[in-house]
Design a protein around this motif. Sequence first.
Motif: not given
Length: 230
Positions: A18-20, A45-50
């Motif tokens: 993630q990078a905001l 596995g990956i946790r990701a945003n958007t």
Amino acid sequence: MVDKKVKQMEGKLIVSCQALPAEPLHSSFIMGRMARAAAEGGAQGIRANTPEDIEEIKRCVDLPVIGIWKKDFDDSKVYITPTMDEIDALVKVGVEIIALDATSALRPGGKTLDEFYREIREKHPQQLLMADCSTVEEAVHADQLGFDFIGTTLVGYTDQSRGDKIEAEDFQIIREILGKVSHPVVAEGNIDTPQKAKRVIELGCYCVVVGSIITRPQIITKKFATALDA
């Protein structure tokens, strides 16, 4: 029902890519490559945003994704997948698991977690859900509601958990949660060494999510620079 792809996460490392917007690496392209690097290193596995980042990540790696969408609302402190709009968008991009704030804070519009949970289950009954919790009590409540995974993501980040630390006294909070819930527990938050990651799996967590210490170079750099300036 946990499918084969999610099953591969059991006992393994999940890397949060993630990078905001205000961060140097904010870019779906970069997050896709970050996920590829994580996969090459052994992440399962990956946790990701958007949705945008997740679509790019899914083009780059064939790994299960814990998807979130961080959004700020004026009338709520909840920012991790706070409304049905975010849920719908994450379902559309095909994430294996959707994580959402499962704290005691009210969602936008004054909606309670219980109301929001029922709304999600009615609309997307087959979608796996992960509860991002900050206290033992919240974890127990999320477990009783029926979340498929219970996460320690927000420990220390809410008013009700201020000052708490994941690794305090050999992961006391995690051990207490493990003893009180029936659904799989995902360890996340301040797990910044391989030794800590291994320990939470030994304690009985389903998998472990590690983020900043792998994927945020500005934070890693600061640790070195601060040590030299001390």
